[in-house]
Design a protein around this motif. Structure first.
Motif, mmCIF file in Angstrom:
data_model
loop_
_atom_site.group_PDB
_atom_site.id
_atom_site.type_symbol
_atom_site.label_atom_id
_atom_site.label_comp_id
_atom_site.label_asym_id
_atom_site.label_seq_id
_atom_site.Cartn_x
_atom_site.Cartn_y
_atom_site.Cartn_z
ATOM 1 N N THR A 34 105.040 55.909 64.115
ATOM 2 C CA THR A 34 104.251 56.350 65.221
ATOM 3 C C THR A 34 103.164 57.277 65.025
ATOM 4 O O THR A 34 102.024 57.062 65.762
ATOM 5 C CB THR A 34 105.324 57.162 66.286
ATOM 6 O OG1 THR A 34 106.297 55.851 66.414
ATOM 7 C CG2 THR A 34 104.461 57.427 67.701
ATOM 8 N N ILE A 35 103.434 58.123 64.277
ATOM 9 C CA ILE A 35 102.431 59.558 63.572
ATOM 10 C C ILE A 35 101.123 58.682 63.149
ATOM 11 O O ILE A 35 99.828 58.826 63.317
ATOM 12 C CB ILE A 35 102.896 60.504 62.863
ATOM 13 C CG1 ILE A 35 104.028 61.116 63.865
ATOM 14 C CG2 ILE A 35 101.907 61.382 62.240
ATOM 15 C CD1 ILE A 35 104.514 62.278 62.924
ATOM 16 N N LEU A 36 101.396 57.629 62.110
ATOM 17 C CA LEU A 36 100.440 57.085 61.461
ATOM 18 C C LEU A 36 99.561 56.011 62.296
ATOM 19 O O LEU A 36 98.357 55.841 62.148
ATOM 20 C CB LEU A 36 100.879 56.345 60.065
ATOM 21 C CG LEU A 36 101.546 57.084 58.922
ATOM 22 C CD1 LEU A 36 102.263 56.127 58.284
ATOM 23 C CD2 LEU A 36 100.483 57.726 58.457
ATOM 24 N N GLN A 37 100.158 55.468 63.216
ATOM 25 C CA GLN A 37 99.580 54.726 63.969
ATOM 26 C C GLN A 37 98.552 55.462 64.888
ATOM 27 O O GLN A 37 97.604 54.912 65.391
ATOM 28 C CB GLN A 37 100.508 53.909 64.918
ATOM 29 C CG GLN A 37 99.852 52.906 66.083
ATOM 30 C CD GLN A 37 100.897 52.212 66.717
ATOM 31 O OE1 GLN A 37 102.253 52.315 66.611
ATOM 32 N NE2 GLN A 37 100.510 51.265 67.656
ATOM 33 N N ASP A 38 99.092 56.541 65.754
ATOM 34 C CA ASP A 38 98.316 57.251 66.418
ATOM 35 C C ASP A 38 97.160 57.999 65.605
ATOM 36 O O ASP A 38 95.964 57.884 66.215
ATOM 37 C CB ASP A 38 99.101 58.580 67.029
ATOM 38 C CG ASP A 38 100.150 58.285 67.974
ATOM 39 O OD1 ASP A 38 99.926 57.064 68.526
ATOM 40 O OD2 ASP A 38 101.131 58.910 68.220
ATOM 41 N N THR A 39 97.331 58.200 64.342
ATOM 42 C CA THR A 39 96.086 58.893 63.397
ATOM 43 C C THR A 39 95.187 57.831 63.236
ATOM 44 O O THR A 39 94.165 58.240 63.457
ATOM 45 C CB THR A 39 96.934 59.376 62.233
ATOM 46 O OG1 THR A 39 97.873 60.340 62.589
ATOM 47 C CG2 THR A 39 95.626 59.977 61.409
ATOM 48 N N PHE A 40 95.567 56.647 62.884
ATOM 49 C CA PHE A 40 94.576 55.681 62.078
ATOM 50 C C PHE A 40 94.039 54.543 63.191
ATOM 51 O O PHE A 40 92.988 53.838 63.090
ATOM 52 C CB PHE A 40 95.075 55.000 61.077
ATOM 53 C CG PHE A 40 95.084 56.198 59.944
ATOM 54 C CD1 PHE A 40 94.077 56.409 59.185
ATOM 55 C CD2 PHE A 40 96.326 56.634 59.576
ATOM 56 C CE1 PHE A 40 94.111 57.133 58.011
ATOM 57 C CE2 PHE A 40 96.483 57.467 58.453
ATOM 58 C CZ PHE A 40 95.446 57.796 57.781
ATOM 59 N N PHE A 41 94.837 54.359 64.285
ATOM 60 C CA PHE A 41 94.702 52.914 65.150
ATOM 61 C C PHE A 41 94.403 53.371 66.631
ATOM 62 O O PHE A 41 94.210 52.506 67.428
ATOM 63 C CB PHE A 41 95.646 52.160 64.998
ATOM 64 C CG PHE A 41 96.110 51.544 63.627
ATOM 65 C CD1 PHE A 41 94.965 50.816 62.818
ATOM 66 C CD2 PHE A 41 97.319 51.764 62.912
ATOM 67 C CE1 PHE A 41 95.153 50.484 61.569
ATOM 68 C CE2 PHE A 41 97.151 51.443 61.591
ATOM 69 C CZ PHE A 41 96.400 50.615 61.038
ATOM 70 N N LYS A 42 93.983 54.610 66.898
ATOM 71 C CA LYS A 42 93.778 55.004 68.195
ATOM 72 C C LYS A 42 92.259 55.598 68.392
ATOM 73 O O LYS A 42 92.467 56.202 69.529
ATOM 74 C CB LYS A 42 94.936 55.829 68.903
ATOM 75 C CG LYS A 42 96.291 55.007 69.161
ATOM 76 C CD LYS A 42 97.242 55.930 70.247
ATOM 77 C CE LYS A 42 98.388 54.954 70.447
ATOM 78 N NZ LYS A 42 99.352 55.799 71.294
ATOM 79 N N GLY A 43 91.764 55.697 67.332
ATOM 80 C CA GLY A 43 90.414 56.255 67.467
ATOM 81 C C GLY A 43 90.399 57.689 67.345
ATOM 82 O O GLY A 43 89.093 58.188 67.362
ATOM 83 N N GLY A 44 91.469 58.290 66.985
ATOM 84 C CA GLY A 44 91.440 59.588 67.077
ATOM 85 C C GLY A 44 90.691 60.422 65.996
ATOM 86 O O GLY A 44 90.168 61.505 66.043
ATOM 87 N N HIS A 45 90.662 59.657 64.659
ATOM 88 C CA HIS A 45 89.950 60.127 63.580
ATOM 89 C C HIS A 45 88.389 59.959 63.719
ATOM 90 O O HIS A 45 87.616 60.558 62.714
ATOM 91 C CB HIS A 45 90.362 59.386 62.361
ATOM 92 C CG HIS A 45 90.186 57.850 62.343
ATOM 93 N ND1 HIS A 45 90.737 57.040 63.288
ATOM 94 C CD2 HIS A 45 89.162 57.074 61.630
ATOM 95 C CE1 HIS A 45 90.209 55.770 62.919
ATOM 96 N NE2 HIS A 45 89.282 55.880 61.876
#
Length: 212
Positions: free
Chosen positions: A29-40
């Motif tokens: 969940t954390i890695l998905q939120d970090t890399f695949f939701k545009g937050g970076h």
């Protein structure tokens, strides 16, 4: 969450403002939120001028229809067995499989009948303009970035996507056609040297429509 090597085991992750994540589900969940939701992505680095120039160049390329017709250059003819064999030859042995669980070795040593069956399948996708869902599915693995001192942060990892071999072969065939087209139409500036595989001078024209 599978690992390529033991040293790539994902440690418990500590995201800002959250408790440490120990389970595989929490890490995902954390890695998905970090890399695949545009937050970076940083909106303050957006270059509006560069975007407009790029779009203008794209429009110019799209308006090259008359020039393309004059050269009789075609990209939409059926994919040949030679193209499939060339793409298979470029596969690297020893790579991990994608979501299809097929290793590159299967395609390397399967023989002419298998290659012909692949050619038929790829042409079905090519002629209908659709990709099978399995070809668009990837296994995402996270590898440790070199030189990091803290692997408890999700930003210390980088994702890689393992796609199906059939998808890789089809992509390479299309890439080869596009590369020949771009070089033949002299779309890339003559002074551009980086990220180009061809060593042909820009005056050389490759007419793929005559390929047997």
């Amino acid at each position: 969450m599978t690992k390529k090597k033991d040293c790539n085991t994902i440690l418990p992750l500590i995201a800002e403002g959250n408790a440490p994540a120990f389970s595989e589900e929490e890490k995902c969940t954390i890695l998905q939120d970090t890399f695949f939701k545009g937050g970076h992505l940083r909106t303050d680095e957006y270059d509006d001028t560069f975007y407009k120039e790029t779009m203008e160049e794209y429009k110019n390329i799209c308006n090259m229809e008359d020039k393309i017709k004059a050269t009789k250059h075609k990209l939409d003819y059926e994919i040949t067995s030679d193209e499939v064999e060339d793409a298979i030859f470029a596969l690297e042995i020893g790579k991990s499989p994608g979501a299809d669980d097929h290793f590159p070795e299967l395609f390397k040593f399967a023989g002419p009948n298998f290659i012909e069956a692949m050619r038929v399948m790829i042409n079905l996708s090519w002629n209908n303009g659709k990709l099978p869902t399995e070809w668009k599915t990837a296994n995402v693995k996270f590898l440790r970035k070199q030189g990091k001192t803290n692997y408890y942060s999700p930003s210390s990892y980088r994702p890689i996507s393992l796609t199906s071999v059939m998808c890789k072969i089809t992509e390479r065939i299309i890439l080869n056609r596009l590369a020949a087209f771009i070089e033949g139409m002299q779309i890339i500036d003559i002074n551009q040297e980086g990220f180009r595989k061809t060593t042909l001078p820009p005056t050389v024209y490759c007419d793929l429509s005559k390929t047997s």
